[in-house]
Design a protein around this motif. Structure first.
Motif, PDB file in Angstrom:
ATOM      1  N   PRO A 100      37.981  42.204  36.093  1.00 38.50           N
ATOM      2  CA  PRO A 100      39.425  42.016  36.197  1.00 38.50           C
ATOM      3  C   PRO A 100      39.785  40.572  36.540  1.00 38.50           C
ATOM      4  O   PRO A 100      39.044  39.864  37.223  1.00 38.50           O
ATOM      5  CB  PRO A 100      39.816  42.961  37.336  1.00 38.50           C
ATOM      6  CG  PRO A 100      38.572  43.118  38.146  1.00 38.50           C
ATOM      7  CD  PRO A 100      37.446  43.039  37.176  1.00 38.50           C
ATOM      8  N   GLU A 101      40.934  40.156  36.052  1.00 38.99           N
ATOM      9  CA  GLU A 101      41.414  38.808  36.307  1.00 38.99           C
ATOM     10  C   GLU A 101      42.415  38.811  37.463  1.00 38.99           C
ATOM     11  O   GLU A 101      43.156  39.783  37.667  1.00 38.99           O
ATOM     12  CB  GLU A 101      42.098  38.245  35.051  1.00 38.99           C
ATOM     13  CG  GLU A 101      41.162  38.104  33.857  1.00 38.99           C
ATOM     14  CD  GLU A 101      41.878  37.516  32.659  1.00 38.99           C
ATOM     15  OE1 GLU A 101      42.962  36.927  32.835  1.00 38.99           O
ATOM     16  OE2 GLU A 101      41.355  37.638  31.535  1.00 38.99           O
ATOM     17  N   ARG A 102      42.411  37.721  38.197  1.00 36.48           N
ATOM     18  CA  ARG A 102      43.389  37.584  39.262  1.00 36.48           C
ATOM     19  C   ARG A 102      44.777  37.458  38.660  1.00 36.48           C
ATOM     20  O   ARG A 102      44.969  36.891  37.593  1.00 36.48           O
ATOM     21  CB  ARG A 102      43.090  36.345  40.094  1.00 36.48           C
ATOM     22  CG  ARG A 102      41.750  36.395  40.821  1.00 36.48           C
ATOM     23  CD  ARG A 102      41.497  35.107  41.568  1.00 36.48           C
ATOM     24  NE  ARG A 102      42.558  34.837  42.554  1.00 36.48           N
ATOM     25  CZ  ARG A 102      42.586  33.740  43.313  1.00 36.48           C
ATOM     26  NH1 ARG A 102      41.646  32.821  43.172  1.00 36.48           N
ATOM     27  NH2 ARG A 102      43.560  33.567  44.170  1.00 36.48           N
ATOM     28  N   GLY A 103      45.759  38.037  39.367  1.00 35.83           N
ATOM     29  CA  GLY A 103      47.120  37.922  38.876  1.00 35.83           C
ATOM     30  C   GLY A 103      47.994  39.074  39.306  1.00 35.83           C
ATOM     31  O   GLY A 103      47.622  39.897  40.146  1.00 35.83           O
ATOM     32  N   ALA A 104      49.181  39.128  38.711  1.00 35.47           N
ATOM     33  CA  ALA A 104      50.176  40.151  39.042  1.00 35.47           C
ATOM     34  C   ALA A 104      50.088  41.294  38.033  1.00 35.47           C
ATOM     35  O   ALA A 104      49.936  41.073  36.826  1.00 35.47           O
ATOM     36  CB  ALA A 104      51.572  39.538  39.027  1.00 35.47           C
ATOM     37  N   TYR A 105      50.201  42.525  38.540  1.00 32.61           N
ATOM     38  CA  TYR A 105      50.112  43.718  37.715  1.00 32.61           C
ATOM     39  C   TYR A 105      51.237  44.680  38.097  1.00 32.61           C
ATOM     40  O   TYR A 105      51.880  44.538  39.155  1.00 32.61           O
ATOM     41  CB  TYR A 105      48.767  44.424  37.910  1.00 32.61           C
ATOM     42  CG  TYR A 105      47.568  43.632  37.445  1.00 32.61           C
ATOM     43  CD1 TYR A 105      47.004  43.851  36.198  1.00 32.61           C
ATOM     44  CD2 TYR A 105      46.999  42.661  38.275  1.00 32.61           C
ATOM     45  CE1 TYR A 105      45.896  43.123  35.768  1.00 32.61           C
ATOM     46  CE2 TYR A 105      45.890  41.935  37.857  1.00 32.61           C
ATOM     47  CZ  TYR A 105      45.348  42.173  36.606  1.00 32.61           C
ATOM     48  OH  TYR A 105      44.262  41.450  36.196  1.00 32.61           O
ATOM     49  N   ALA A 106      51.452  45.657  37.231  1.00 33.83           N
ATOM     50  CA  ALA A 106      52.465  46.677  37.521  1.00 33.83           C
ATOM     51  C   ALA A 106      52.035  48.000  36.912  1.00 33.83           C
ATOM     52  O   ALA A 106      51.442  48.047  35.823  1.00 33.83           O
ATOM     53  CB  ALA A 106      53.828  46.263  36.974  1.00 33.83           C
ATOM     54  N   LEU A 107      52.322  49.082  37.630  1.00 33.11           N
ATOM     55  CA  LEU A 107      52.136  50.439  37.120  1.00 33.11           C
ATOM     56  C   LEU A 107      53.510  50.986  36.750  1.00 33.11           C
ATOM     57  O   LEU A 107      54.428  50.971  37.568  1.00 33.11           O
ATOM     58  CB  LEU A 107      51.499  51.327  38.185  1.00 33.11           C
ATOM     59  CG  LEU A 107      51.294  52.792  37.789  1.00 33.11           C
ATOM     60  CD1 LEU A 107      50.100  52.928  36.850  1.00 33.11           C
ATOM     61  CD2 LEU A 107      51.094  53.674  39.019  1.00 33.11           C
ATOM     62  N   ARG A 108      53.648  51.434  35.511  1.00 29.54           N
ATOM     63  CA  ARG A 108      54.906  52.044  35.068  1.00 29.54           C
ATOM     64  C   ARG A 108      54.642  53.511  34.757  1.00 29.54           C
ATOM     65  O   ARG A 108      53.709  53.830  34.010  1.00 29.54           O
ATOM     66  CB  ARG A 108      55.450  51.326  33.839  1.00 29.54           C
ATOM     67  CG  ARG A 108      55.751  49.848  34.064  1.00 29.54           C
ATOM     68  CD  ARG A 108      56.404  49.230  32.827  1.00 29.54           C
ATOM     69  NE  ARG A 108      56.592  47.794  32.981  1.00 29.54           N
ATOM     70  CZ  ARG A 108      57.627  47.242  33.611  1.00 29.54           C
ATOM     71  NH1 ARG A 108      58.567  48.024  34.147  1.00 29.54           N
ATOM     72  NH2 ARG A 108      57.732  45.921  33.706  1.00 29.54           N
TER      73      ARG A 108
END
Length: 381
Positions: A100-108
């Protein structure tokens, strides 16, 4: 300019706690998403309905946020099943990312009745931020008895732990312990499964930890395991008349095993130390669960005469496999003659109580009868 804007947004998200944005859709009183959580290992969505519901489905998307753009990394759709009224139901899913890459994620997440959206929600989180967690998961071990997690504090913390037994996407068992604490030393926290498990079936043990302050923080960890029936022999008693063994349950898979008792006489004069099977007996073990125990007894068909014997006890599981094998020595001081005498005495006692006349009983009865007649005739005269 775009790189600077992205860096600014990423830093801003990194210092903010992960949050859920729930926006119910449709009419009031219908099934809805009441809570959700995700990281890059697993997610959970909690559903609630004020009235019974059936034939609903849940669609979940995992997206990666890069500036103003979003990339869909994963999509799962599964049946949400039926809903009893006024009951929360949790669904769990898993992601599989190797690098996995560092960063911002979201669950929809969307709760659907056919094509109609009943409720939708969003959960934002950051992976690989510079803000270190206050707790560290050292190890997680689920098995057929329950689940244990080893935690180390990076600083004093107060937290809750949710323990989940996951069967596919369904939470088969859930329990929560609140207001636990760690100050400086690592510790282990455990919970037992409060439901029956199916033998040879694979489950997932999942733990979700909520740290209270300074900001609300969640940590989750999962591990798969295969449920097995299990028990152990905790105590043995034996003598020349029989033997017993106490069996202790060690699984939430119902244990329906068998105990086999085998007695071998040790041949003293044999150079090779051969053994002769004297008797073998088996008994069914009553159904046991974790921490249950039962004592099972067997009696030999005849008393063991003087000598040294080897007692072998095997505990067989539900599938006929050997769960435990125990051996011990049994010594009898009973001679052949005393054994025969004990049998004869037992037979004599049986005959005495079987209704044979006691000598002198008939004479005593006759004398009593004559005395009664004599007294009666004397009164008449």
């Amino acid at each position: 300019m775009k790189a600077a804007l992205f860096l600014f947004i990423f830093c801003l998200i990194s210092v903010l706690p992960a949050a859920a944005d729930i926006s119910p859709a449709g009419e009031a009183g219908t099934a809805r998403i009441s809570d959700l959580y995700s990281d890059l290992e697993s997610f959970d969505v909690t559903l609630f309905s004020d009235q019974p519901e059936e034939n609903l489905s849940l669609e979940v998307l995992l997206v990666r946020i890069e500036g103003l753009n979003e990339e869909t990394l994963g999509r799962q759709v599964f049946s949400a099943g039926s809903f009893p009224a006024n009951t929360s139901v949790m669904k769990v899913g898993f992601w599989n990312f190797r690098n996995p890459e560092r960063g911002a994620y979201a669950l929809r997440a969307k709760l659907l009745a056919g094509e109609k959206i009943l409720s939708e929600a969003k959960y934002d989180f950051v992976y690989g931020s510079n803000s270190a967690s206050r707790l560290q998961v050292n190890d997680l071990v689920p098995n057929s008895q329950g689940i244990s997690i080893a935690l180390s504090p990076k600083e004093a913390s107060l937290f809750d732990i949710e323990y989940m037994l996951v069967d596919n996407s369904n939470v088969a068992y859930f329990t929560k312990t609140e207001k636990l604490s760690l100050t400086s030393a690592p510790d282990i926290f455990s919970a037992s499964w409060g439901t029956l498990l199916e033998n040879n079936k694979e489950y997932t043990g999942r733990v979700k930890i909520q740290v209270y302050s300074p900001d609300k923080e969640f940590i989750s960890s999962t591990e798969n395991f295969t449920a097995r029936d299990d028990a152990e022999i905790s105590d043995i008693f034996k003598d020349e008349t029989g033997a017993s063994a106490t069996v202790f349950g060690r699984s939430q898979v119902p244990f329906e095993g068998i105990l086999i008792f085998s007695v071998y006489e040790l041949e003293e004069n044999s150079k090779k130390g051969t053994q002769r099977l004297v008797e073998s007996s088996q008994a069914r073990v009553p159904v046991l669960l974790n921490n249950d125990d039962e004592t099972i007894e067997v009696a030999w068909s005849h008393r063991l005469t003087k000598g040294v014997y080897r007692l072998e006890i095997e505990l067989l599981g539900n599938d006929g496999d050997v769960i435990e094998h125990r051996e011990t020595i049994l010594e009898s001081d009973l001679s052949q003659a005393s054994n025969v005498s004990a049998v004869n005495n037992s037979t004599s006692g049986t005959e005495a109580s079987s209704g044979k006349r006691i000598p002198g009983f008939s004479a005593a009865a006759s004398i009593s009868g004559l005395a009664a007649i004599f007294i009666y005739l004397r009164k008449q005269s």
